[in-house]
Design an enzyme around this catalytic site. Structure first.
Site, PDB file in Angstrom:
ATOM      1  N   GLY A  66       2.130   1.916  -2.001  1.00  0.00           N
ATOM      2  CA  GLY A  66       2.560   1.231  -3.255  1.00  0.00           C
ATOM      3  C   GLY A  66       2.702   1.912  -4.568  1.00  0.00           C
ATOM      4  N   ALA A 121       1.303  15.548 -15.434  1.00  0.00           N
ATOM      5  CA  ALA A 121       0.370  16.446 -15.845  1.00  0.00           C
ATOM      6  C   ALA A 121      -0.100  17.251 -14.885  1.00  0.00           C
ATOM      7  CB  ALA A 121      -1.079  15.533 -15.794  1.00  0.00           C
ATOM      8  N   VAL A 180       2.396  18.826 -12.742  1.00  0.00           N
ATOM      9  CA  VAL A 180       3.327  19.753 -12.771  1.00  0.00           C
ATOM     10  C   VAL A 180       3.019  20.686 -13.937  1.00  0.00           C
ATOM     11  CG1 VAL A 180       5.754  20.069 -13.210  1.00  0.00           C
ATOM     12  CG2 VAL A 180       4.970  18.458 -11.745  1.00  0.00           C
ATOM     13  N   ARG A 181       2.642  20.101 -15.392  1.00  0.00           N
ATOM     14  CA  ARG A 181       2.637  20.962 -16.312  1.00  0.00           C
ATOM     15  C   ARG A 181       1.421  22.072 -16.338  1.00  0.00           C
ATOM     16  NH1 ARG A 181       5.406  17.937 -20.840  1.00  0.00           N
ATOM     17  NH2 ARG A 181       7.660  17.867 -20.062  1.00  0.00           N
ATOM     18  N   ARG A 221       5.609   4.038   2.668  1.00  0.00           N
ATOM     19  CA  ARG A 221       4.410   4.124   3.725  1.00  0.00           C
ATOM     20  C   ARG A 221       5.077   4.843   4.739  1.00  0.00           C
ATOM     21  NH1 ARG A 221       3.671  -1.289   1.028  1.00  0.00           N
ATOM     22  NH2 ARG A 221       1.690  -0.721  -0.344  1.00  0.00           N
ATOM     23  N   GLY A 250      -3.306   4.862  -2.959  1.00  0.00           N
ATOM     24  CA  GLY A 250      -4.414   3.890  -2.651  1.00  0.00           C
ATOM     25  C   GLY A 250      -5.257   4.556  -1.488  1.00  0.00           C
ATOM     26  N   ASP A 251      -6.096   3.616  -1.114  1.00  0.00           N
ATOM     27  CA  ASP A 251      -7.159   4.175  -0.115  1.00  0.00           C
ATOM     28  C   ASP A 251      -6.532   4.638   1.289  1.00  0.00           C
ATOM     29  OD1 ASP A 251      -6.769   1.614   0.547  1.00  0.00           O
ATOM     30  OD2 ASP A 251      -8.932   1.053   0.798  1.00  0.00           O
ATOM     31  N   THR A 261      -3.094   2.696  -7.872  1.00  0.00           N
ATOM     32  CA  THR A 261      -2.590   1.177  -7.270  1.00  0.00           C
ATOM     33  C   THR A 261      -2.959   0.415  -8.335  1.00  0.00           C
ATOM     34  OG1 THR A 261      -3.282  -0.253  -5.614  1.00  0.00           O
ATOM     35  CG2 THR A 261      -5.034   1.585  -6.254  1.00  0.00           C
ATOM     36  N   ASP A 292      -3.796  -2.371  -7.631  1.00  0.00           N
ATOM     37  CA  ASP A 292      -5.046  -3.481  -7.131  1.00  0.00           C
ATOM     38  C   ASP A 292      -6.470  -3.039  -7.601  1.00  0.00           C
ATOM     39  OD1 ASP A 292      -2.920  -4.498  -5.745  1.00  0.00           O
ATOM     40  OD2 ASP A 292      -3.314  -3.113  -3.593  1.00  0.00           O
ATOM     41  N   ASP A 309      -8.596  -1.410  -6.151  1.00  0.00           N
ATOM     42  CA  ASP A 309      -9.575  -1.631  -5.080  1.00  0.00           C
ATOM     43  C   ASP A 309     -10.211  -0.492  -4.416  1.00  0.00           C
ATOM     44  OD1 ASP A 309      -7.066  -0.720  -4.068  1.00  0.00           O
ATOM     45  OD2 ASP A 309      -6.862  -2.027  -2.386  1.00  0.00           O
ATOM     46  N   ARG A 338       2.645 -20.621 -19.544  1.00  0.00           N
ATOM     47  CA  ARG A 338       1.771 -21.273 -20.264  1.00  0.00           C
ATOM     48  C   ARG A 338       2.600 -21.896 -21.450  1.00  0.00           C
ATOM     49  NH1 ARG A 338      -3.539 -21.732 -22.803  1.00  0.00           N
ATOM     50  NH2 ARG A 338      -4.185 -20.104 -21.443  1.00  0.00           N
ATOM     51  N   ARG A 389      -3.660  -7.234  -2.922  1.00  0.00           N
ATOM     52  CA  ARG A 389      -3.907  -7.043  -1.590  1.00  0.00           C
ATOM     53  C   ARG A 389      -5.336  -7.893  -1.099  1.00  0.00           C
ATOM     54  NH1 ARG A 389      -2.002  -2.717   2.042  1.00  0.00           N
ATOM     55  NH2 ARG A 389      -1.117  -1.645   0.259  1.00  0.00           N
TER      56      ARG A 389
HETATM   57  P1  ADP Z   1      -2.075   2.755  -0.001  1.00  0.00           P
HETATM   58  O1  ADP Z   1      -2.097   4.215  -0.271  1.00  0.00           O
HETATM   59  O2  ADP Z   1      -1.518   2.263  -1.407  1.00  0.00           O
HETATM   60  O3  ADP Z   1      -3.518   2.144   0.366  1.00  0.00           O
HETATM   61  P2  ADP Z   1      -1.126   2.519   2.589  1.00  0.00           P
HETATM   62  O4  ADP Z   1      -2.084   1.798   3.042  1.00  0.00           O
HETATM   63  O5  ADP Z   1       0.040   1.872   3.182  1.00  0.00           O
HETATM   64  O6  ADP Z   1      -0.974   2.506   0.884  1.00  0.00           O
HETATM   65  O7  ADP Z   1      -1.192   4.054   2.797  1.00  0.00           O
HETATM   66  C1  ADP Z   1      -0.005   4.856   2.763  1.00  0.00           C
HETATM   67  C2  ADP Z   1       0.133   5.827   3.653  1.00  0.00           C
HETATM   68  O8  ADP Z   1      -1.035   6.710   3.966  1.00  0.00           O
HETATM   69  C3  ADP Z   1       0.537   5.342   5.004  1.00  0.00           C
HETATM   70  O9  ADP Z   1       1.710   4.918   5.322  1.00  0.00           O
HETATM   71  C4  ADP Z   1       0.174   6.431   6.084  1.00  0.00           C
HETATM   72  O10 ADP Z   1       1.120   7.535   6.008  1.00  0.00           O
HETATM   73  C5  ADP Z   1      -1.075   7.137   5.275  1.00  0.00           C
HETATM   74  N1  ADP Z   1      -2.382   6.388   5.725  1.00  0.00           N
HETATM   75  C6  ADP Z   1      -2.785   5.208   5.532  1.00  0.00           C
HETATM   76  N2  ADP Z   1      -4.069   5.037   6.500  1.00  0.00           N
HETATM   77  C7  ADP Z   1      -4.179   6.213   7.124  1.00  0.00           C
HETATM   78  C8  ADP Z   1      -5.057   6.801   8.184  1.00  0.00           C
HETATM   79  N3  ADP Z   1      -6.272   5.945   8.435  1.00  0.00           N
HETATM   80  N4  ADP Z   1      -4.954   7.944   8.554  1.00  0.00           N
HETATM   81  C9  ADP Z   1      -4.136   8.723   8.189  1.00  0.00           C
HETATM   82  N5  ADP Z   1      -3.087   8.274   7.205  1.00  0.00           N
HETATM   83  C10 ADP Z   1      -3.171   7.097   6.640  1.00  0.00           C
HETATM   84  O1  F6P Z   2      -1.154  -2.045  -3.104  1.00  0.00           O
HETATM   85  C1  F6P Z   2      -0.291  -2.591  -4.034  1.00  0.00           C
HETATM   86  C2  F6P Z   2       0.359  -3.841  -3.530  1.00  0.00           C
HETATM   87  O2  F6P Z   2       1.419  -4.311  -4.636  1.00  0.00           O
HETATM   88  C3  F6P Z   2      -0.253  -5.067  -3.334  1.00  0.00           C
HETATM   89  O3  F6P Z   2      -0.906  -5.823  -4.250  1.00  0.00           O
HETATM   90  C4  F6P Z   2       0.519  -5.909  -2.302  1.00  0.00           C
HETATM   91  O4  F6P Z   2      -0.482  -6.644  -1.493  1.00  0.00           O
HETATM   92  C5  F6P Z   2       1.287  -5.033  -1.586  1.00  0.00           C
HETATM   93  O5  F6P Z   2       1.272  -3.756  -2.582  1.00  0.00           O
HETATM   94  C6  F6P Z   2       2.777  -5.199  -1.390  1.00  0.00           C
HETATM   95  O6  F6P Z   2       3.454  -4.505  -0.803  1.00  0.00           O
HETATM   96  P1  F6P Z   2       5.288  -4.171  -0.690  1.00  0.00           P
HETATM   97  O7  F6P Z   2       5.429  -3.623  -1.715  1.00  0.00           O
HETATM   98  O8  F6P Z   2       4.926  -3.413   0.621  1.00  0.00           O
HETATM   99  O9  F6P Z   2       5.365  -5.620  -0.390  1.00  0.00           O
END
Ligand code: ADP
Ligand code: F6P
Length: 321
Positions: free
Chosen positions: A12, A23, A25-26, A73, A103-104, A126, A128, A130, A155, A172
Protein backbone atom coordinates in the site's frame (compact mmCIF):
# COMPACT_ATOMS: atom_id res chain seq x y z
CA UNK A 1 31.36 0.28 -3.01
CA UNK A 2 28.12 -0.80 -4.67
CA UNK A 3 28.03 1.08 -7.97
CA UNK A 4 24.42 0.50 -9.05
CA UNK A 5 21.34 0.45 -6.86
CA UNK A 6 17.61 0.16 -7.43
CA UNK A 7 14.74 1.69 -5.47
CA UNK A 8 11.13 0.48 -5.41
CA UNK A 9 7.91 1.09 -3.50
CA UNK A 10 5.75 -1.92 -2.67
CA UNK A 11 2.43 -2.75 -0.96
CA UNK A 12 0.00 0.00 0.00
CA UNK A 13 1.34 3.45 -0.87
CA UNK A 14 1.94 6.00 1.88
CA UNK A 15 2.49 9.78 1.89
CA UNK A 16 6.20 10.43 2.22
CA UNK A 17 7.28 7.60 -0.06
CA UNK A 18 8.25 10.22 -2.66
CA UNK A 19 10.41 12.06 -0.14
CA UNK A 20 12.19 8.76 0.59
CA UNK A 21 12.72 8.07 -3.14
CA UNK A 22 14.09 11.60 -3.55
CA UNK A 23 16.58 11.10 -0.73
CA UNK A 24 17.74 7.74 -2.13
CA UNK A 25 18.21 9.11 -5.64
CA UNK A 26 19.94 12.32 -4.58
CA UNK A 27 22.24 10.60 -2.06
CA UNK A 28 23.07 7.84 -4.56
CA UNK A 29 23.78 10.27 -7.41
CA UNK A 30 25.94 12.45 -5.18
CA UNK A 31 28.05 9.36 -4.46
CA UNK A 32 28.35 8.69 -8.20
CA UNK A 33 26.08 5.65 -8.10
CA UNK A 34 23.82 4.65 -10.94
CA UNK A 35 20.27 4.64 -9.53
CA UNK A 36 17.37 2.76 -11.12
CA UNK A 37 13.77 3.59 -10.27
CA UNK A 38 11.86 0.32 -10.43
CA UNK A 39 8.18 0.60 -11.37
CA UNK A 40 5.30 -1.08 -9.50
CA UNK A 41 7.24 -2.74 -6.71
CA UNK A 42 8.46 -6.30 -7.18
CA UNK A 43 6.52 -6.50 -10.48
CA UNK A 44 9.00 -4.09 -12.05
CA UNK A 45 11.90 -6.11 -10.72
CA UNK A 46 10.53 -9.37 -12.14
CA UNK A 47 9.65 -7.72 -15.47
CA UNK A 48 12.76 -5.52 -15.80
CA UNK A 49 10.56 -2.40 -15.81
CA UNK A 50 12.79 0.41 -14.59
CA UNK A 51 14.55 3.60 -15.65
CA UNK A 52 17.74 5.34 -14.72
CA UNK A 53 17.13 8.30 -12.44
CA UNK A 54 19.17 11.46 -12.01
CA UNK A 55 19.16 14.45 -9.67
CA UNK A 56 16.31 16.08 -11.60
CA UNK A 57 14.13 12.93 -11.82
CA UNK A 58 13.05 13.61 -8.26
CA UNK A 59 12.49 17.35 -8.49
CA UNK A 60 9.16 18.63 -7.13
CA UNK A 61 8.08 15.38 -5.50
CA UNK A 62 8.92 15.99 -1.83
CA UNK A 63 5.47 17.52 -1.36
CA UNK A 64 3.49 14.91 -3.29
CA UNK A 65 1.49 12.01 -1.89
CA UNK A 66 1.48 8.58 -3.58
CA UNK A 67 4.65 7.29 -5.22
CA UNK A 68 6.12 8.36 -8.57
CA UNK A 69 7.41 4.79 -8.96
CA UNK A 70 3.88 3.37 -8.52
CA UNK A 71 3.25 0.51 -6.17
CA UNK A 72 1.81 -2.98 -6.41
CA UNK A 73 1.13 -6.16 -4.56
CA UNK A 74 2.97 -8.89 -6.46
CA UNK A 75 1.84 -12.43 -5.52
CA UNK A 76 4.13 -14.03 -8.12
CA UNK A 77 7.16 -12.59 -6.38
CA UNK A 78 6.46 -14.94 -3.47
CA UNK A 79 7.16 -17.94 -5.74
CA UNK A 80 10.69 -19.22 -6.43
CA UNK A 81 10.14 -18.58 -10.14
CA UNK A 82 9.24 -14.92 -9.48
CA UNK A 83 12.19 -14.52 -7.14
CA UNK A 84 14.57 -15.92 -9.77
CA UNK A 85 13.19 -13.52 -12.40
CA UNK A 86 13.90 -10.64 -10.00
CA UNK A 87 17.45 -11.86 -9.42
CA UNK A 88 18.01 -12.26 -13.17
CA UNK A 89 16.95 -8.61 -13.67
CA UNK A 90 19.37 -7.45 -10.99
CA UNK A 91 22.19 -9.37 -12.70
CA UNK A 92 21.25 -8.03 -16.14
CA UNK A 93 21.22 -4.42 -14.88
CA UNK A 94 24.24 -4.83 -12.61
CA UNK A 95 22.16 -3.87 -9.57
CA UNK A 96 24.28 -4.54 -6.50
CA UNK A 97 21.83 -3.33 -3.88
CA UNK A 98 18.16 -2.49 -3.48
CA UNK A 99 16.17 -0.03 -1.40
CA UNK A 100 12.69 -1.42 -0.73
CA UNK A 101 10.10 0.99 0.67
CA UNK A 102 6.97 -0.71 2.00
CA UNK A 103 5.33 -2.59 4.85
CA UNK A 104 6.24 -5.85 6.54
CA UNK A 105 5.10 -7.93 3.54
CA UNK A 106 7.58 -6.02 1.39
CA UNK A 107 10.23 -6.56 4.09
CA UNK A 108 9.71 -10.34 3.79
CA UNK A 109 10.35 -10.02 0.05
CA UNK A 110 13.53 -8.03 0.79
CA UNK A 111 14.62 -10.68 3.29
CA UNK A 112 14.13 -13.42 0.68
CA UNK A 113 16.12 -11.49 -1.92
CA UNK A 114 18.87 -10.84 0.62
CA UNK A 115 19.00 -14.59 1.33
CA UNK A 116 19.61 -15.12 -2.38
CA UNK A 117 22.52 -12.69 -2.51
CA UNK A 118 20.96 -9.31 -3.38
CA UNK A 119 21.71 -6.91 -0.50
CA UNK A 120 18.52 -5.04 0.41
CA UNK A 121 17.81 -2.18 2.76
CA UNK A 122 14.13 -1.88 3.69
CA UNK A 123 12.42 1.35 4.75
CA UNK A 124 9.09 1.32 6.62
CA UNK A 125 6.45 2.92 4.41
CA UNK A 126 2.89 2.34 5.57
CA UNK A 127 0.15 4.43 7.12
CA UNK A 128 -0.61 1.57 9.54
CA UNK A 129 2.50 2.05 11.76
CA UNK A 130 2.39 -1.72 12.29
CA UNK A 131 6.07 -2.64 11.85
CA UNK A 132 7.61 -4.39 14.84
CA UNK A 133 10.99 -2.65 15.00
CA UNK A 134 9.62 0.86 14.38
CA UNK A 135 7.94 3.39 16.62
CA UNK A 136 7.10 5.27 13.47
CA UNK A 137 6.51 4.50 9.81
CA UNK A 138 6.56 6.84 6.81
CA UNK A 139 2.98 7.96 6.10
CA UNK A 140 1.58 7.43 9.57
CA UNK A 141 1.64 11.08 10.62
CA UNK A 142 -0.04 12.28 7.43
CA UNK A 143 -2.77 9.63 7.69
CA UNK A 144 -3.38 10.49 11.32
CA UNK A 145 -3.72 14.17 10.49
CA UNK A 146 -6.03 13.39 7.58
CA UNK A 147 -8.24 11.33 9.88
CA UNK A 148 -8.25 14.16 12.39
CA UNK A 149 -9.30 16.69 9.77
CA UNK A 150 -12.02 14.41 8.39
CA UNK A 151 -13.39 13.63 11.83
CA UNK A 152 -13.37 17.34 12.70
CA UNK A 153 -15.63 17.86 9.69
CA UNK A 154 -17.87 15.01 10.71
CA UNK A 155 -17.98 16.50 14.19
CA UNK A 156 -19.30 19.82 12.80
CA UNK A 157 -22.36 18.19 11.30
CA UNK A 158 -22.76 15.75 14.19
CA UNK A 159 -22.86 18.70 16.56
CA UNK A 160 -25.39 20.60 14.46
CA UNK A 161 -27.79 17.64 14.53
CA UNK A 162 -27.20 16.24 18.04
CA UNK A 163 -26.05 12.99 16.45
CA UNK A 164 -23.56 10.24 17.01
CA UNK A 165 -20.92 9.47 14.34
CA UNK A 166 -19.37 6.03 14.16
CA UNK A 167 -16.20 6.32 12.06
CA UNK A 168 -14.14 3.42 10.75
CA UNK A 169 -10.45 4.05 10.05
CA UNK A 170 -7.73 1.99 8.38
CA UNK A 171 -4.80 0.25 10.05
CA UNK A 172 -5.16 -3.32 8.76
CA UNK A 173 -4.75 -5.55 11.85
CA UNK A 174 -3.41 -2.77 14.09
CA UNK A 175 -5.10 -0.05 16.14
CA UNK A 176 -2.41 2.68 16.11
CA UNK A 177 -4.31 4.96 13.74
CA UNK A 178 -7.63 4.50 15.55
CA UNK A 179 -6.16 5.00 19.00
CA UNK A 180 -4.04 8.05 18.32
CA UNK A 181 -6.51 9.73 15.98
CA UNK A 182 -9.19 8.93 18.58
CA UNK A 183 -7.22 10.82 21.22
CA UNK A 184 -6.63 13.72 18.82
CA UNK A 185 -10.35 13.88 18.01
CA UNK A 186 -11.65 13.40 21.55
CA UNK A 187 -13.67 10.31 20.59
CA UNK A 188 -16.06 9.11 23.32
CA UNK A 189 -15.10 5.48 22.63
CA UNK A 190 -12.24 3.92 20.66
CA UNK A 191 -12.46 0.30 19.55
CA UNK A 192 -9.15 -1.32 18.57
CA UNK A 193 -8.18 -4.97 18.06
CA UNK A 194 -5.49 -4.89 20.77
CA UNK A 195 -8.02 -4.21 23.56
CA UNK A 196 -10.96 -6.60 24.06
CA UNK A 197 -14.20 -4.66 24.28
CA UNK A 198 -17.77 -5.10 25.45
CA UNK A 199 -20.00 -2.94 23.23
CA UNK A 200 -22.63 -2.42 25.93
CA UNK A 201 -20.08 -1.36 28.54
CA UNK A 202 -17.58 0.49 26.34
CA UNK A 203 -19.93 2.30 23.98
CA UNK A 204 -23.58 2.32 25.10
CA UNK A 205 -22.95 2.79 28.83
CA UNK A 206 -20.29 5.44 28.20
CA UNK A 207 -22.66 7.37 25.96
CA UNK A 208 -25.48 7.13 28.54
CA UNK A 209 -23.15 8.32 31.25
CA UNK A 210 -22.09 11.36 29.25
CA UNK A 211 -25.72 12.05 28.31
CA UNK A 212 -26.36 12.51 32.04
CA UNK A 213 -23.78 15.32 32.04
CA UNK A 214 -25.62 16.91 29.08
CA UNK A 215 -23.44 15.66 26.24
CA UNK A 216 -25.59 15.48 23.11
CA UNK A 217 -23.26 14.58 20.25
CA UNK A 218 -20.68 11.83 20.05
CA UNK A 219 -17.83 10.41 17.97
CA UNK A 220 -16.98 6.70 18.20
CA UNK A 221 -13.77 5.68 16.44
CA UNK A 222 -13.49 2.08 15.22
CA UNK A 223 -10.49 0.31 13.75
CA UNK A 224 -11.13 -1.51 10.45
CA UNK A 225 -9.90 -4.72 12.11
CA UNK A 226 -13.12 -4.57 14.15
CA UNK A 227 -15.40 -3.17 11.44
CA UNK A 228 -19.19 -3.55 11.49
CA UNK A 229 -19.87 0.20 11.83
CA UNK A 230 -23.30 0.09 10.13
CA UNK A 231 -24.58 -2.45 12.65
CA UNK A 232 -23.00 -0.49 15.49
CA UNK A 233 -24.78 2.69 14.35
CA UNK A 234 -28.17 0.93 14.35
CA UNK A 235 -27.59 -0.48 17.79
CA UNK A 236 -26.48 2.87 19.24
CA UNK A 237 -29.55 4.58 17.81
CA UNK A 238 -31.97 2.02 19.19
CA UNK A 239 -30.35 1.76 22.64
CA UNK A 240 -29.56 5.44 23.31
CA UNK A 241 -32.16 7.23 21.21
CA UNK A 242 -29.38 9.30 19.57
CA UNK A 243 -29.65 9.52 15.79
CA UNK A 244 -26.48 7.85 14.49
CA UNK A 245 -24.60 7.74 11.18
CA UNK A 246 -21.72 5.48 10.17
CA UNK A 247 -18.80 6.61 7.97
CA UNK A 248 -16.00 4.47 6.54
CA UNK A 249 -13.19 6.92 5.78
CA UNK A 250 -11.48 4.60 3.29
CA UNK A 251 -8.67 5.51 0.91
CA UNK A 252 -8.80 9.24 1.58
CA UNK A 253 -6.50 8.23 4.46
CA UNK A 254 -3.78 7.06 2.08
CA UNK A 255 -3.44 10.20 -0.04
CA UNK A 256 -2.46 13.82 0.33
CA UNK A 257 0.62 15.92 0.71
CA UNK A 258 2.89 14.48 3.43
CA UNK A 259 3.28 16.34 6.71
CA UNK A 260 6.62 17.88 7.68
CA UNK A 261 7.29 14.92 9.97
CA UNK A 262 6.77 12.37 7.19
CA UNK A 263 8.95 14.34 4.78
CA UNK A 264 11.77 14.70 7.30
CA UNK A 265 11.75 11.08 8.52
CA UNK A 266 11.48 9.77 4.96
CA UNK A 267 14.45 11.92 3.93
CA UNK A 268 16.53 10.70 6.88
CA UNK A 269 15.66 7.08 6.19
CA UNK A 270 16.33 7.28 2.45
CA UNK A 271 19.69 8.91 3.11
CA UNK A 272 20.59 6.26 5.72
CA UNK A 273 19.74 3.45 3.30
CA UNK A 274 22.23 4.76 0.73
CA UNK A 275 24.94 5.26 3.36
CA UNK A 276 24.55 1.59 4.32
CA UNK A 277 24.66 0.36 0.74
CA UNK A 278 27.63 2.63 0.02
CA UNK A 279 29.57 0.69 2.64
CA UNK A 280 28.37 -2.61 1.14
CA UNK A 281 25.98 -3.22 4.04
CA UNK A 282 22.71 -4.89 3.08
CA UNK A 283 20.08 -7.04 4.76
CA UNK A 284 19.04 -4.15 7.01
CA UNK A 285 15.84 -2.42 8.02
CA UNK A 286 16.01 1.30 8.70
CA UNK A 287 13.77 2.18 11.64
CA UNK A 288 12.87 5.01 13.94
CA UNK A 289 12.88 4.46 17.70
CA UNK A 290 12.54 7.26 20.24
CA UNK A 291 12.94 9.86 17.49
CA UNK A 292 16.27 8.35 16.37
CA UNK A 293 16.94 6.71 13.02
CA UNK A 294 18.61 3.31 13.47
CA UNK A 295 19.02 0.14 11.47
CA UNK A 296 18.50 -3.52 12.32
CA UNK A 297 19.26 -6.85 10.79
CA UNK A 298 16.29 -7.66 8.57
CA UNK A 299 15.75 -11.12 10.11
CA UNK A 300 15.77 -9.72 13.65
CA UNK A 301 13.56 -6.81 12.63
CA UNK A 302 10.89 -9.16 11.30
CA UNK A 303 10.76 -10.95 14.67
CA UNK A 304 10.39 -7.76 16.70
CA UNK A 305 7.03 -6.72 18.14
CA UNK A 306 5.64 -3.24 18.60
CA UNK A 307 2.72 -2.66 20.97
CA UNK A 308 0.05 0.00 21.12
CA UNK A 309 0.39 2.27 24.11
CA UNK A 310 -2.13 0.93 26.62
CA UNK A 311 -1.56 3.89 28.94
CA UNK A 312 -2.67 6.11 26.08
CA UNK A 313 -5.83 4.00 25.74
CA UNK A 314 -6.54 4.27 29.46
CA UNK A 315 -5.98 8.02 29.36
CA UNK A 316 -8.35 8.39 26.41
CA UNK A 317 -11.08 6.57 28.36
CA UNK A 318 -10.66 8.90 31.31
CA UNK A 319 -10.56 12.22 29.51
CA UNK A 320 -13.11 11.63 26.75
CA UNK A 321 -16.12 11.13 28.95
P1 ADP B 1 3.01 -4.36 2.70
O1 ADP B 1 4.41 -4.31 2.22
O2 ADP B 1 2.35 -3.01 2.72
O3 ADP B 1 2.88 -5.12 4.00
P2 ADP B 1 1.97 -6.68 1.29
O4 ADP B 1 1.81 -7.52 2.50
O5 ADP B 1 0.85 -6.70 0.29
O6 ADP B 1 2.15 -5.14 1.61
O7 ADP B 1 3.33 -7.10 0.58
C1 ADP B 1 3.78 -6.44 -0.59
C2 ADP B 1 4.47 -7.42 -1.49
O8 ADP B 1 5.62 -7.95 -0.80
C3 ADP B 1 3.66 -8.66 -1.86
O9 ADP B 1 2.78 -8.44 -2.92
C4 ADP B 1 4.77 -9.64 -2.25
O10 ADP B 1 5.25 -9.37 -3.54
C5 ADP B 1 5.85 -9.31 -1.24
N1 ADP B 1 5.72 -10.23 -0.09
C6 ADP B 1 4.78 -10.21 0.87
N2 ADP B 1 4.95 -11.25 1.74
C7 ADP B 1 6.01 -11.95 1.29
C8 ADP B 1 6.68 -13.12 1.72
N3 ADP B 1 6.27 -13.79 2.80
N4 ADP B 1 7.73 -13.55 1.01
C9 ADP B 1 8.16 -12.87 -0.08
N5 ADP B 1 7.56 -11.75 -0.55
C10 ADP B 1 6.51 -11.29 0.11
O1 F6P C 1 -1.58 -1.14 4.61
C1 F6P C 1 -2.19 0.05 4.23
C2 F6P C 1 -3.67 -0.16 4.03
O2 F6P C 1 -4.24 1.08 3.63
C3 F6P C 1 -4.42 -0.73 5.24
O3 F6P C 1 -4.67 0.24 6.21
C4 F6P C 1 -5.65 -1.28 4.57
O4 F6P C 1 -6.15 -2.36 5.32
C5 F6P C 1 -5.13 -1.77 3.25
O5 F6P C 1 -3.90 -1.10 3.00
C6 F6P C 1 -6.07 -1.49 2.10
O6 F6P C 1 -5.53 -2.06 0.96
P1 F6P C 1 -6.08 -1.79 -0.51
O7 F6P C 1 -5.57 -0.45 -0.94
O8 F6P C 1 -5.53 -2.91 -1.30
O9 F6P C 1 -7.58 -1.79 -0.43
Amino acid sequence: MIKTIGVLTSGGDAPGMNAAIRAVVRAGCELGMQVYGIRRGYNGLMENDMYEMNLRSVSDIINRGGTILYSARSPRFKTEEGMQDAIATCKKRGIGGLVVIGGDGSFRGARDLSLRGIPCVALPGTIDNDIGCCDYTIGYDTAMNTIMQMVDRIRDTTESHDRCAVVEVMGRGAGYLALNAGVACGATSILIPEVPYDFERDVIERMKRTQKSNKVHFVILVSEAIGGVDEMAKRIQSETGVETRATILGHVQRGGSPTAKDRIVASQMGYRAVQLLKDGIGNRVVAMQKETVLDFDIFEALNMKNHVDLDMYKMALEISI
